[in-house]
Write a protein that holds these residues in place. Structure first.
Motif, PDB file in Angstrom:
ATOM      1  N   THR A  66       0.855  -1.185   0.000  1.00  0.00           N
ATOM      2  CA  THR A  66       0.000   0.000   0.000  1.00  0.00           C
ATOM      3  C   THR A  66       0.896   1.242   0.000  1.00  0.00           C
ATOM      4  OG1 THR A  66      -0.027   0.038   2.391  1.00  0.00           O
ATOM      5  CG2 THR A  66      -1.780  -1.170   1.320  1.00  0.00           C
ATOM      6  N   ASP A  67       0.291   2.384  -0.281  1.00  0.00           N
ATOM      7  CA  ASP A  67       1.053   3.639  -0.251  1.00  0.00           C
ATOM      8  C   ASP A  67       1.546   3.927   1.152  1.00  0.00           C
ATOM      9  OD1 ASP A  67       0.911   4.039  -2.842  1.00  0.00           O
ATOM     10  OD2 ASP A  67      -0.706   5.544  -2.817  1.00  0.00           O
ATOM     11  N   ALA A  68       0.653   3.685   2.148  1.00  0.00           N
ATOM     12  CA  ALA A  68       1.043   3.958   3.529  1.00  0.00           C
ATOM     13  C   ALA A  68       2.289   3.160   3.894  1.00  0.00           C
ATOM     14  CB  ALA A  68      -0.112   3.597   4.465  1.00  0.00           C
ATOM     15  N   TRP A  69       2.292   1.901   3.519  1.00  0.00           N
ATOM     16  CA  TRP A  69       3.450   1.030   3.805  1.00  0.00           C
ATOM     17  C   TRP A  69       4.689   1.595   3.148  1.00  0.00           C
ATOM     18  CZ3 TRP A  69       4.666  -3.492   6.429  1.00  0.00           C
ATOM     19  CH2 TRP A  69       5.806  -4.169   6.008  1.00  0.00           C
ATOM     20  N   PHE A  70       4.557   1.958   1.862  1.00  0.00           N
ATOM     21  CA  PHE A  70       5.727   2.457   1.130  1.00  0.00           C
ATOM     22  C   PHE A  70       6.290   3.692   1.810  1.00  0.00           C
ATOM     23  CE2 PHE A  70       7.365   5.480  -2.001  1.00  0.00           C
ATOM     24  CZ  PHE A  70       8.424   4.757  -2.523  1.00  0.00           C
ATOM     25  N   TRP A  71       5.399   4.650   2.113  1.00  0.00           N
ATOM     26  CA  TRP A  71       5.870   5.914   2.671  1.00  0.00           C
ATOM     27  C   TRP A  71       6.507   5.711   4.036  1.00  0.00           C
ATOM     28  CZ3 TRP A  71       6.770  10.458   0.531  1.00  0.00           C
ATOM     29  CH2 TRP A  71       6.200  10.702  -0.735  1.00  0.00           C
ATOM     30  N   MET A  72       5.806   4.964   4.867  1.00  0.00           N
ATOM     31  CA  MET A  72       6.321   4.839   6.229  1.00  0.00           C
ATOM     32  C   MET A  72       7.576   3.980   6.265  1.00  0.00           C
ATOM     33  SD  MET A  72       3.271   4.741   8.950  1.00  0.00           S
ATOM     34  CE  MET A  72       1.878   3.997   8.150  1.00  0.00           C
ATOM     35  N   VAL A  73       7.568   2.866   5.584  1.00  0.00           N
ATOM     36  CA  VAL A  73       8.688   1.935   5.719  1.00  0.00           C
ATOM     37  C   VAL A  73       9.866   2.425   4.898  1.00  0.00           C
ATOM     38  CG1 VAL A  73       9.420  -0.445   5.458  1.00  0.00           C
ATOM     39  CG2 VAL A  73       7.098   0.068   6.168  1.00  0.00           C
ATOM     40  N   THR A  74       9.661   2.678   3.616  1.00  0.00           N
ATOM     41  CA  THR A  74      10.794   3.128   2.805  1.00  0.00           C
ATOM     42  C   THR A  74      11.291   4.489   3.262  1.00  0.00           C
ATOM     43  OG1 THR A  74       9.853   1.925   0.978  1.00  0.00           O
ATOM     44  CG2 THR A  74      11.589   3.453   0.448  1.00  0.00           C
ATOM     45  N   GLY A  75      10.346   5.380   3.613  1.00  0.00           N
ATOM     46  CA  GLY A  75      10.748   6.706   4.066  1.00  0.00           C
ATOM     47  C   GLY A  75      11.611   6.617   5.308  1.00  0.00           C
ATOM     48  N   THR A  76      11.123   5.893   6.324  1.00  0.00           N
ATOM     49  CA  THR A  76      11.901   5.749   7.550  1.00  0.00           C
ATOM     50  C   THR A  76      13.239   5.085   7.267  1.00  0.00           C
ATOM     51  OG1 THR A  76       9.808   5.402   8.672  1.00  0.00           O
ATOM     52  CG2 THR A  76      11.796   4.907   9.909  1.00  0.00           C
ATOM     53  N   GLY A  77      13.201   4.057   6.430  1.00  0.00           N
ATOM     54  CA  GLY A  77      14.436   3.327   6.121  1.00  0.00           C
ATOM     55  C   GLY A  77      15.461   4.233   5.462  1.00  0.00           C
ATOM     56  N   MET A  78      15.047   5.003   4.474  1.00  0.00           N
ATOM     57  CA  MET A  78      16.001   5.856   3.768  1.00  0.00           C
ATOM     58  C   MET A  78      16.539   6.936   4.698  1.00  0.00           C
ATOM     59  SD  MET A  78      16.308   4.454   0.936  1.00  0.00           S
ATOM     60  CE  MET A  78      17.237   5.442  -0.203  1.00  0.00           C
ATOM     61  N   LEU A  79      15.654   7.521   5.498  1.00  0.00           N
ATOM     62  CA  LEU A  79      16.089   8.543   6.441  1.00  0.00           C
ATOM     63  C   LEU A  79      17.114   7.972   7.420  1.00  0.00           C
ATOM     64  CD1 LEU A  79      15.411  11.461   7.644  1.00  0.00           C
ATOM     65  CD2 LEU A  79      14.082  10.198   9.329  1.00  0.00           C
ATOM     66  N   THR A  80      16.794   6.798   7.961  1.00  0.00           N
ATOM     67  CA  THR A  80      17.688   6.169   8.925  1.00  0.00           C
ATOM     68  C   THR A  80      19.014   5.822   8.289  1.00  0.00           C
ATOM     69  OG1 THR A  80      15.732   5.230   9.943  1.00  0.00           O
ATOM     70  CG2 THR A  80      17.840   4.341  10.635  1.00  0.00           C
TER      71      THR A  80
END
Lengths: 960, 114
Positions: free
Chosen positions: A271-285
Motif C-alpha cells: 500500500t502507499d502507507a506502507w511504502f511511505w512509512m517503511v521506505t521513508g523511515t528506512g532511507m532517512l535512517t
C-alpha cells in the motif's frame, strides 16, 4: 514426523543448554563455553538435517498443545526464510561463543553469560520459527528481556545499566505495540496462525483497522531494528560486552525487526502507507545513520551507527517490497550480519589489546597487529561496498531496486539519489575506520602496548572474513539456492529463480557504486583532521541528542509527574483512603443495581423463629456494642466480638452447615486468644483522648455513622434480594451428585475442599503458612513501647501476695485435657471425609490443645516439657500436600487428582483411604503449624521482655 | 427469617464499616473481624437458608441435590473463616509492632494535629 520433532527439539535445545550452563560451578570458564558451543553445534546439525528431507515440503509445521481454547498453540513452522535466519543465529552464535571464551575476564561469570546467551539464542529461534503470532510476540519480548540482561551483564558499570534499561524500555515498549497489532490482526483474520494471516493480505489491507494496525506493527519493528527516531538505544547498548554486541547488534536482535517487516510484507505491504512509512523511515535512517557514524570517535559507536544505517537500508528494501527488493533485503541481512559481527569482534580485540576504543588515540595499529588489521580492513571494505566482497553485491542489488520505478512519487524518484548519498557516507566512515585506526604513525600513548590476540580469539574473525570473500567472489555457488529458498518462503513458491552474480556489466547500479566510492573518499579525506578534532556528532545535528530527549521524558514520566500528582491528590493518611474505598464500593454497588433490582423477590420467606430472632437481637447488640466500646474499653469490645462470632456460629449450625459451625467455633476461640495476647502491647486508655469531644471529632463520627448505616442497609438489601429469589442452577449440585461416586466421600463440603477444588485449598494453606512465617519474622525484632515493657500490674504485688501456683485447679484440668483434645482432634480429622470435621477444624483443635497448655501453666515450664516446632509442621504439611498432588502424575492424572477407596483394617473395619486423606493430612499439619506459630510468636514477646528485665536486674546486681 | 438474617448482616456490616473508619488500630481490627462475619454470612446466604436439611449424604447411591444444602458457599466460607483468622493475626502483629515503633496506636503512626 521425525522432522517435526526435530524442529521442536531445535527450539527447546538452547533453553535446556541454558539450564545446564547456569548450573555450572560459579568460577567455571571452560565448561559453560563447551555446553554453549555444543548446543549451538547440535542446533546447526539439526538444521542441516531439516534442510535435506524438508526441502520439498516447506513450510514444515509442528505444534504442541498449550491453550487451544484461546487459540494458543506452541506452533512452529520452518520455511526457507526461517531456515536462513536460524542458520545465521546458530552459526554466528558458535563463533561468538568461541570469541567470548577468550574475551571474558576471569572475574566475569561465564555460567551466567553462556546461559543468557543460550536463552537468547533459543528465543531468537522461537521468534523466527513461530507459526502463531502471539507466541511470536512472546519470544519477541523474551529477546528484549534477555538482551536487557546481556547488555547489563557487567552490572557494576553505570553505562551498562543505563544502556540496558534504555534498550529494554524502547524495545519492550515496541513489543507491547506489536502485541496489540497482532491482536488486531487476529481479530481481522479470525486466527492467530501465521500462514492464515499471510494468506489474508487483501482482507487486512481493506479493513478499516488497517491504519492503526500498520502503525502499531511498525512501531514494534522499528523500535527493535533501531530505526529513527528510536535508534538511540543501540549506541547506548554498546556498553555491552563485545561478544554480546557482535551477536545481538549485528546478527540477531536488531534483525528481528527487519525479519518481521519482510515476513509480513506480503500481507501488510504493497500500500502507499506502507511504502511511505517503511521506505521513508528506512532511507532517512540509512542516510542520517551513516552521517552520524562518520562523526563518532568511539569505535563501537561508529559501528553502532553503521548498523543503524544498514538496518535502514534493509527496511527501505522491505518497504519497496518487489521480488528483487525482498531478495536484496534478505541477502543484505546475511552480508551485514557477517561483516558487522567480524568488525565488532575486531573492535573488541583492539579494545582488549590497546585498552581504548577512542579513534583519536588509536593509530598505526597495522604495525602491531598485522593479521587482525588485515582482517578488519577487508571487513570494513565489505561494509563500504568494495567489489569482490559480499557487501558490494547486496548494495548493487539495493541500487538496482532503488533505481527501479515503483509508484512515481517524489520519494520513489529520489531513491537513487538518497541511496547514493547514504552509500557515500558509508564509504566515508569505513575509510575513517581503516585510515585512523590502522594507518598513520604508530600510537605511543596507548594504555597497553598492543600485540596480536591469542590465536583462537582471532579464528572467528578469520572465519567471518573468509565468508565475506567467498560470498563476494562466488555468491551463487555459496548462497544462491538458500537465498532463493528464503525469498520463496516470503513471497510464495511461484517466484522465478534469481541467480546472483558479482558482475552485472556496466549499468546504472555500477555507476552509483563508483560514484559512492569516489564521493565517500572525497567526503572523508579532506576533512579527516577536522572530524577527529570536532565534537562527537555531525555539524548542527550533534546538539540534538535523541538520548537526552528520551532521558528528559523518562524523568518526567517516572519521577516528576508522579510527584506532582501525589502532591495534588495523594495522602499518606489511612482514614481518607479507607473512606474513599468504602464510598467507591458503595457507589459501584449502587450503580450496578439501582433501579434494576427490587429488594424483595418472589420466593416465600421462612416463618420467623422466635429463638433465632432473639439470638440475633443479642448478636446485633453485641456488634453495635463492640463498635461503641472498641476505643476506650478494648476488653469489653473483644468479648462482645466473641458474642457476635458465637451467634454467627449458631446461625451456621441452624442453617444446616455443621462444618462451618465447627470451624467458626474453633477459630473464634483462637482469634479471641490471639487478640487477648495483643491487648497487652497497646497504650493504656485511662484518660480521654484530647479533642475527642470537640466538634470536628463529633462531625467525623457522624459522617462515618451515616456511611456505615448506608453500607449496612445496602448489604441488607442485597442479601434479602438474593435470598428471596429462587436459586439458579448451581455447580453445587454437581458436587453433591459426584461426591460419593467420584471421590468416595459423603461430606460434600469436605470433598470439595480436599478433592474437587484441592488446588484452591493448596493455595490457601500456602497463604496460611506464609502469614504464619510473616508474623514470626515481623516479631523477631519486635520492640515494645516503654510503658508496656514493664511488669504488668497483676505481677507487681509484694512478694508473697502472688501465689506460687496460680490457678492450680484449672491448670491441672487443662493438663489432663491435653490427651483428650489430641484424641478429639484425631477424631475430627478421621471423620472429615464422611462427617463434619476435616483437616482445618482438626488442625485448629490441636492448636487449641497446645495453646491451652500455655494458658494453664508457666511458659517455661511447658516448653521444658513439650517441644513444638511449628515451622517444621508448616514445612511438612506443605510437602505432604504438594507430594500427594504430584503423586497423581505417577498414574497419568493432572496435579492433585485424588484416588479413593475403602480399606479393611483389622479390628477397626472399613476405613476410607484416599489420597485426598493424605492431602487433608498436609492441610492438618500446616494449620497446626501456622496457628501455633502465630500464637506462640506473640505470646513469647512477654517472655522475652521478662528475660530482658531479668538480665537488666542481674547486671544491676553485679554493678552494685 | 431471611429478613432477620439480612438485617443481622446489615448490622454487622454497619458496625464493621464504622470501626474501619476509626483512627485507632484496635478499632480497625475489631471492625475487620465484624466485617468478616458479615461477609461470611452473606456468602453463606447465597446458598439460601435451609434449616433442617441433611448436611451429610447417605452411604452410596444417587442423591437428589435439591434435598441438600448447597455445599459450594459452605466450602467458600470455610476457607474464608481460616483466612480471615490469618489476616487478623497479621494485622494484630503489625498493630503491636507499629505501636512499639511509633509510640502510638493511631492508624497513621502519629496523632492527628489539632
Amino acid at each position: 514426523m521425525i522432522a517435526q520433532n526435530l524442529m521442536l527439539v531445535l527450539v527447546l535445545l538452547p533453553f535446556v543448554g541454558a539450564l545446564a550452563a547456569v548450573t555450572q560451578p560459579r568460577g567455571a570458564q571452560r565448561g559453560p563455553a563447551w555446553i554453549s558451543g555444543a548446543t549451538m553445534a547440535a542446533g546447526l546439525v539439526i538444521l542441516a538435517a531439516l534442510r535435506g528431507p524438508a526441502g520439498a515440503t516447506w513450510p514444515l509445521r509442528a505444534s504442541l498443545h498449550w491453550a487451544p481454547s484461546a487459540g494458543l498453540d506452541l506452533a512452529f513452522r520452518l520455511d526457507g526464510f526461517a531456515w536462513l535466519f536460524a542458520a545465521l543465529i546458530l552459526g554466528i552464535g558458535i563463533l561468538v561463543v568461541l570469541y567470548a571464551r577468550y574475551y571474558l575476564a576471569p572475574t566475569d561469570s561465564a555460567p551466567r553469560f553462556h546461559a543468557l546467551l543460550l536463552a537468547f539464542c533459543g528465543s531468537m529461534l522461537g521468534l523466527v520459527l513461530s507459526a502463531n503470532v502471539i507466541i511470536l510476540v512472546v519470544f519477541w519480548e523474551m529477546t528484549s528481556l534477555l538482551s536487557f540482561l546481556l547488555i547489563g551483564f557487567r552490572s557494576a558499570n553505570v553505562g551498562a545499566r543505563e544502556g540496558a534499561r534504555m534498550s529494554l524500555i524502547v524495545t519492550a515498549g515496541g513489543g507491547l505495540c506489536l502485541l496489540v497489532a497482532m491482536l488486531i490482526l487476529g481479530r481481522i483474520t479470525g486466527s492467530y496462525d501465521l500462514d492464515h494471516i499471510l494468506a489474508a493480505g487483501a482482507v487486512i489491507r481493506a479493513h478499516p483497522l488497517y491504519p492503526p494496525l500498520l502503525v502499531l506493527f511498525l512501531l514494534g519493528a522499528f523500535t527493535k531494528s533501531a530505526q529513527m527516531p528510536f535508534h538511540f538505544w543501540l549506541p547506548g547498548a554498546m556498553a555491552a560486552p563485545t561478544p554480546v554486541s557482535a551477536y545481538l547488534h549485528s546478527a540477531t536482535m536488531v534483525k528481528a525487526g527487519v525479519f518481521l517487516l519482510i515476513r509480513f510484507s506480503p500481507a501488510l505491504g504493497g500500500t502507499d502507507a506502507w511504502f511511505w512509512m517503511v521506505t521513508g523511515t528506512g532511507m532517512l535512517t540509512m542516510t542520517l545513520g551513516a552521517v552520524i557514524a562518520l562523526f563518532r570517535h568511539d569505535l563501537k559507536g561508529l559501528l553502532a551507527y553503521s548498523t543503524v544505517s544498514h538496518l535502514g537500508l534493509i527496511t527501505a528494501l522491505a518497504g519497496l517490497g518487489s521480488e528483487t527488493a525482498i531478495l536484496a533485503a534478505i541477502f543484505h541481512i546475511v552480508n551485514h550480519a557477517v561483516f558487522k559481527a567480524s568488525l565488532f569482534m575486531a573492535a573488541g580485540i583492539i579494545d582488549h589489546e590497546t585498552g581504548t576504543r577512542d579513534m583519536r588515540r588509536l593509530s598505526g595499529l597495522i604495525h602491531f597487529m598485522p593479521v587482525t588489521g588485515a582482517l578488519a580492513i577487508v571487513a570494513s571494505a565489505a561494509m563500504a561496498g568494495v567489489p569482490l566482497l559480499n557487501g558490494f553485491i547486496s548494495k548493487e542489488m539495493f541500487f538496482a531496486a532503488a533505481a527501479d520505478w515503483h509508484n512515481g512519487t517524489w520519494l520513489d524518484n529520489a531513491l537513487p539519489l538518497i541511496a547514493t548519498v547514504g552509500a557515500a557516507f558509508s564509504v566515508a566512515y569505513s575509510a575513517r575506520f581503516i585510515a585512523t585506526v590502522f594507518f598513520g604513525p604508530p600510537a605511543t600513548d596507548l594504555p597497553h602496548l598492543p600485540h596480536e590476540p591469542v590465536r583462537w580469539m582471532r579464528r572467528p574473525v578469520e572465519a567471518l572474513v573468509f565468508i565475506c570473500l567467498a560470498i563476494g567472489i562466488a555468491p551463487d555457488a555459496v548462497l544462491g539456492p538458500t537465498l532463493n529458498a528464503a525469498a520463496r518462503g516470503v513471497l510464495g513458491p511461484l517466484i522465478p529463480h534469481v541467480s546472483i552474480s558479482p558482475w552485472h556489466g556496466l549499468n546504472l547500479p555500477l555507476m552509483m557504486s563508483v560514484i559512492a566510492l569516489l564521493a565517500g573518499a572525497a567526503i572523508y579525506f579532506p576533512f579527516a583532521r577536522r572530524i577527529s578534532e570536532g565534537p562527537e556528532g555531525p555539524p548542527l545535528l550533534w546538539r540534538v541528542r535523541a538520548v537526552r530527549l528520551f532521558e528528559i521524558g523518562l524523568l518526567a514520566v517516572t519521577w516528576k509527574w508522579p510527584r506532582v500528582l501525589h502532591r495534588a491528590a495523594g495522602t499518606d493518611r489511612l482514614q481518607p483512603q479507607i473512606l474513599v474505598l468504602v464510598c467507591l464500593a458503595l457507589l459501584a454497588g449502587l450503580g450496578v443495581t439501582f433501579g434494576r433490582l427490587s429488594p424483595i423477590g418472589q420466593r416465600a420467606m421462612l416463618a420467623p423463629d422466635l429463638a433465632f430472632v432473639l439470638m440475633w437481637i443479642a448478636g446485633g447488640a453485641a456488634a453495635v456494642g463492640a463498635a461503641a466500646l472498641a476505643k476506650y474499653h478494648r476488653f469489653a469490645a473483644l468479648m462482645l466480638l466473641g458474642v457476635a462470632g458465637a451467634v454467627t456460629c449458631l446461625t451456621f449450625a441452624w442453617a444446616s452447615a455443621p462444618d462451618l459451625a465447627v470451624t467458626q467455633l474453633l477459630v473464634e476461640v483462637v482469634t479471641t486468644v490471639l487478640l487477648l495476647l495483643g491487648l497487652r502491647w497497646l497504650p493504656k486508655r485511662n484518660a480521654e483522648i484530647p479533642g475527642d469531644r470537640l466538634f470536628p471529632a463529633r462531625l467525623r463520627r457522624a459522617r462515618d455513622l451515616v456511611i456505615a448505616i448506608i453500607a449496612g442497609a445496602a448489604t441488607t438489601m442485597a442479601a434479602l434480594a438474593v435470598m428471596t429469589r429462587p436459586p439458579g442452577p448451581s455447580i453445587g449440585n454437581w458436587f453433591l451428585r459426584n461426591a460419593h461416586s467420584e471421590a468416595g466421600g459423603l461430606n460434600a463440603v469436605n470433598v470439595i475442599l480436599v478433592d474437587f477444588r484441592a488446588f484452591d485449598t493448596f493455595g490457601e494453606i500456602t497463604v496460611l503458612g506464609v502469614v504464619g512465617l510473616t508474623v514470626f519474622a515481623l516479631l523477631r525484632r519486635f520492640r515494645p513501647a516503654d510503658e508496656s515493657a514493664g511488669r504488668p500490674a497483676q505481677q507487681t504485688g509484694k512478694a508473697g501476695e502472688i501465689d506460687d501456683l496460680p490457678m492450680l485447679v484449672p491448670s491441672i484440668t487443662i493438663r489432663w485435657m491435653f490427651p483428650v483434645l489430641i484424641v478429639f482432634s484425631a477424631w475430627l480429622f478421621m471423620r472429615g471425609h464422611d462427617l463434619p470435621g476435616g483437616g482445618f477444624s482438626a488442625g485448629v483443635t490441636l492448636a487449641i490443645a497446645l495453646l491451652a497448655q500455655y494458658l494453664g501453666a508457666d511458659t517455661r515450664w511447658i516448653e521444658a516439657r513439650i517441644t513444638v516446632l511449628p515451622i517444621r509442621w508448616i514445612g511438612v504439611g506443605l510437602l505432604i500436600a504438594g507430594l500427594t498432588g504430584m503423586s497423581a502424575a505417577a498414574f497419568g492424572y493432572p496435579f492433585l487428582s485424588a484416588q479413593a477407596r475403602y480399606v479393611e483394617l483389622p479390628g477397626i473395619g472399613a476405613v476410607p483411604a484416599s489420597t485426598a486423606m493424605a492431602f487433608d493430612l498436609g492441610v492438618y499439619a500446616l494449620v497446626v503449624g501456622a496457628t501455633v506459630l502465630m500464637l506462640i510468636a506473640i505470646a513469647h514477646q512477654s517472655l522475652r521482655s521478662a528475660r530482658q528485665r531479668e538480665r537488666a536486674a542481674e547486671e544491676e546486681g553485679e554493678a552494685a | 427469617m431471611e429478613a432477620v438474617l439480612a438485617l443481622a448482616i446489615g448490622v454487622l456490616t454497619a458496625s464493621g464499616v464504622w470501626l474501619l473508619l476509626r483512627p485507632r488500630t484496635f478499632q480497625v481490627i475489631i471492625g475487620l473481624s465484624l466485617l468478616s462475619h458479615a461477609v461470611n454470612l452473606f456468602i453463606f446466604s447465597m446458598g439460601r437458608l435451609r434449616p433442617g436439611a441433611p448436611p451429610i449424604m447417605p452411604d452410596g447411591g444417587f442423591v437428589d441435590p435439591s434435598r441438600y444444602t448447597d455445599p459450594l458457599p459452605q466450602a467458600l466460607v470455610l476457607t474464608a473463616i481460616v483466612i480471615s483468622f490469618a489476616t487478623t493475626a497479621l494485622f494484630l502483629v503489625i498493630m503491636i509492632a507499629a505501636r512499639g515503633l511509633t509510640g502510638t496506636d493511631h492508624v497513621d503512626g502519629r496523632e492527628r494535629e489539632q
